[in-house]
Design a protein around this motif. Sequence first.
Motif, PDB file in Angstrom:
ATOM      1  N   VAL A 238       0.861  -1.184   0.000  1.00 27.19           N
ATOM      2  CA  VAL A 238       0.000   0.000   0.000  1.00 27.19           C
ATOM      3  C   VAL A 238       0.896   1.232   0.000  1.00 27.19           C
ATOM      4  N   PRO A 239       0.374   2.380  -0.474  1.00 33.77           N
ATOM      5  CA  PRO A 239       1.179   3.601  -0.420  1.00 33.77           C
ATOM      6  C   PRO A 239       1.478   4.002   1.027  1.00 33.77           C
ATOM      7  N   VAL A 240       2.659   4.582   1.234  1.00 30.74           N
ATOM      8  CA  VAL A 240       3.039   5.144   2.525  1.00 30.74           C
ATOM      9  C   VAL A 240       3.295   6.630   2.305  1.00 30.74           C
ATOM     10  N   ILE A 241       2.485   7.455   2.925  1.00 30.49           N
ATOM     11  CA  ILE A 241       2.544   8.904   2.729  1.00 30.49           C
ATOM     12  C   ILE A 241       3.285   9.538   3.894  1.00 30.49           C
ATOM     13  N   VAL A 242       4.414  10.175   3.616  1.00 27.69           N
ATOM     14  CA  VAL A 242       5.166  10.888   4.645  1.00 27.69           C
ATOM     15  C   VAL A 242       4.578  12.286   4.774  1.00 27.69           C
ATOM     16  N   ASP A 243       4.114  12.609   5.963  1.00 25.39           N
ATOM     17  CA  ASP A 243       3.398  13.871   6.215  1.00 25.39           C
ATOM     18  C   ASP A 243       4.185  14.683   7.241  1.00 25.39           C
ATOM     19  N   ASP A 244       4.930  15.689   6.768  1.00 23.29           N
ATOM     20  CA  ASP A 244       5.709  16.536   7.670  1.00 23.29           C
ATOM     21  C   ASP A 244       4.791  17.537   8.352  1.00 23.29           C
ATOM     22  N   ARG A 245       4.754  17.488   9.692  1.00 26.60           N
ATOM     23  CA  ARG A 245       3.921  18.404  10.470  1.00 26.60           C
ATOM     24  C   ARG A 245       4.759  19.028  11.596  1.00 26.60           C
ATOM     25  N   PRO A 246       5.684  19.932  11.250  1.00 27.79           N
ATOM     26  CA  PRO A 246       6.515  20.553  12.280  1.00 27.79           C
ATOM     27  C   PRO A 246       5.737  21.601  13.071  1.00 27.79           C
ATOM     28  N   GLY A 247       6.322  22.028  14.165  1.00 26.14           N
ATOM     29  CA  GLY A 247       5.738  23.100  14.956  1.00 26.14           C
ATOM     30  C   GLY A 247       5.617  22.729  16.411  1.00 26.14           C
ATOM     31  N   ALA A 248       5.745  23.741  17.274  1.00 31.82           N
ATOM     32  CA  ALA A 248       5.631  23.573  18.725  1.00 31.82           C
ATOM     33  C   ALA A 248       6.583  22.494  19.223  1.00 31.82           C
ATOM     34  N   ASN A 249       7.780  22.483  18.628  1.00 27.98           N
ATOM     35  CA  ASN A 249       8.821  21.543  19.062  1.00 27.98           C
ATOM     36  C   ASN A 249       8.364  20.092  18.966  1.00 27.98           C
ATOM     37  N   GLY A 250       7.621  19.787  17.898  1.00 24.78           N
ATOM     38  CA  GLY A 250       7.167  18.424  17.654  1.00 24.78           C
ATOM     39  C   GLY A 250       5.788  18.114  18.178  1.00 24.78           C
ATOM     40  N   ALA A 251       5.220  19.000  18.997  1.00 20.49           N
ATOM     41  CA  ALA A 251       3.946  18.696  19.650  1.00 20.49           C
ATOM     42  C   ALA A 251       2.782  18.651  18.661  1.00 20.49           C
ATOM     43  N   ILE A 252       2.842  19.447  17.595  1.00 24.74           N
ATOM     44  CA  ILE A 252       1.724  19.498  16.645  1.00 24.74           C
ATOM     45  C   ILE A 252       1.557  18.158  15.941  1.00 24.74           C
ATOM     46  N   GLY A 253       2.634  17.666  15.329  1.00 24.69           N
ATOM     47  CA  GLY A 253       2.553  16.389  14.634  1.00 24.69           C
ATOM     48  C   GLY A 253       2.280  15.230  15.569  1.00 24.69           C
ATOM     49  N   THR A 254       2.883  15.271  16.755  1.00 22.19           N
ATOM     50  CA  THR A 254       2.689  14.194  17.719  1.00 22.19           C
ATOM     51  C   THR A 254       1.241  14.138  18.187  1.00 22.19           C
ATOM     52  N   ALA A 255       0.633  15.295  18.430  1.00 19.93           N
ATOM     53  CA  ALA A 255      -0.762  15.336  18.865  1.00 19.93           C
ATOM     54  C   ALA A 255      -1.704  14.841  17.773  1.00 19.93           C
ATOM     55  N   ILE A 256      -1.362  15.082  16.508  1.00 16.43           N
ATOM     56  CA  ILE A 256      -2.179  14.581  15.398  1.00 16.43           C
ATOM     57  C   ILE A 256      -2.266  13.063  15.458  1.00 16.43           C
ATOM     58  N   VAL A 257      -1.145  12.410  15.681  1.00 17.99           N
ATOM     59  CA  VAL A 257      -1.134  10.949  15.733  1.00 17.99           C
ATOM     60  C   VAL A 257      -1.836  10.448  16.990  1.00 17.99           C
ATOM     61  N   LYS A 258      -1.669  11.144  18.091  1.00 18.73           N
ATOM     62  CA  LYS A 258      -2.379  10.765  19.320  1.00 18.73           C
ATOM     63  C   LYS A 258      -3.885  10.687  19.076  1.00 18.73           C
ATOM     64  N   ARG A 259      -4.435  11.634  18.303  1.00 19.03           N
ATOM     65  CA  ARG A 259      -5.873  11.701  18.088  1.00 19.03           C
ATOM     66  C   ARG A 259      -6.369  10.776  16.978  1.00 19.03           C
ATOM     67  N   ALA A 260      -5.453  10.149  16.233  1.00 15.59           N
ATOM     68  CA  ALA A 260      -5.840   9.305  15.103  1.00 15.59           C
ATOM     69  C   ALA A 260      -6.442   7.982  15.582  1.00 15.59           C
ATOM     70  N   PRO A 261      -7.278   7.363  14.766  1.00 12.51           N
ATOM     71  CA  PRO A 261      -7.811   6.048  15.126  1.00 12.51           C
ATOM     72  C   PRO A 261      -6.663   5.041  15.295  1.00 12.51           C
ATOM     73  N   PRO A 262      -6.740   4.176  16.297  1.00 12.07           N
ATOM     74  CA  PRO A 262      -5.654   3.215  16.535  1.00 12.07           C
ATOM     75  C   PRO A 262      -5.775   1.983  15.646  1.00 12.07           C
ATOM     76  N   ASP A 263      -5.699   2.207  14.337  1.00 10.18           N
ATOM     77  CA  ASP A 263      -5.912   1.113  13.393  1.00 10.18           C
ATOM     78  C   ASP A 263      -4.679   0.814  12.555  1.00 10.18           C
TER      79      ASP A 263
END
Length: 322
Positions: A59-84
């Motif tokens: 399957v495709p693997v999409i690299v999604d750069d989400r910098p900001g707030a010293n990593g907190a922005i991208g990290t919080a996005i994954v925290k909120r994602a469905p655990p699938d």
Amino acid sequence: ATHAPADDGVAPGRIAVPLPEGDVWPGRPIRLVVPQSAGGTADLVARMLGDRLEASLGVPVIVDDRPGANGAIGTAIVKRAPPDGHTLLLASTATHAMAPQASVTGAFDPIADFVPIVNLAWQTKVVLVSSALPVASMSEFVAYARRRPDVLDYASTGVGSSSHLDTELLAAAAGIALHHVPYRGSGQTVAAIGTGEVQVLIASVTAAQGAIESGRVRALAVLSDRRSPLFPQVPTIAEAGFPSLDVRTWLGVVAPAGTPQAIVDEFDRVVGRIIATASVRAWFDAQGLETATGTPASFEALIRADVAKWGDVARRLGVRPK
């Protein structure tokens, strides 16, 4: 830096992990979030890994750069994602063990909100100074800085970042005072020291390689217990007189809490096969990175230990947002 060619034994094909209610993983493209800026070490590793995962998972693997707030922005996005298993995070010591210690927002809990999957690599850091400074060694730099407290500027990628905490640790160990200048990403910090906008920077060997080779900056020591194969002439920090400053950091993949163990185990197995291939090991070597080994359980233990370690460092240094 270039991607590793997919030519040495990772068989292409579709992997289907059966899940409850008749679902399978992966059932659609996988999003690999990088909570740091494009072109940095984490981004390069994610894109290399993504190329290989596409061949292995089908399957495709999409690299999604989400910098900001010293990593907190991208990290919080994954925290909120469905655990699938379809949204994953390229985590690091900086995002999971360092930045949370300097945050008052409580955007995420590095232990409770994520499931560790695989530790990919270790980064080696290097102490850099502007080539305009009249110093050629750590001892000369320390003597120079002691005569000029709070005069020399050092760059970081933000409060609580690895470049921030590493430099404050070095300053405390050396008995010097440096002035902190935060930037938005590692590329900006390397550019700043290359132009003389700042005089000091601790960065990964990967990010600093071009600047060192150009002569715009001078490498004084690697923050590791052994010399970097990319710059074998640069002494270790212990050889330079500071034996306690081994601050290698890791890069790895984590998933949202609640991700099924079957997905964790299969992803770990696939990545283990990828990292074991000759071309990928050669690619890591060329970036100044060391491939990691272990299991999801040992990776979890490492994260827990680093959260405790860097929490103690942040408290001891008084590092908090301004």
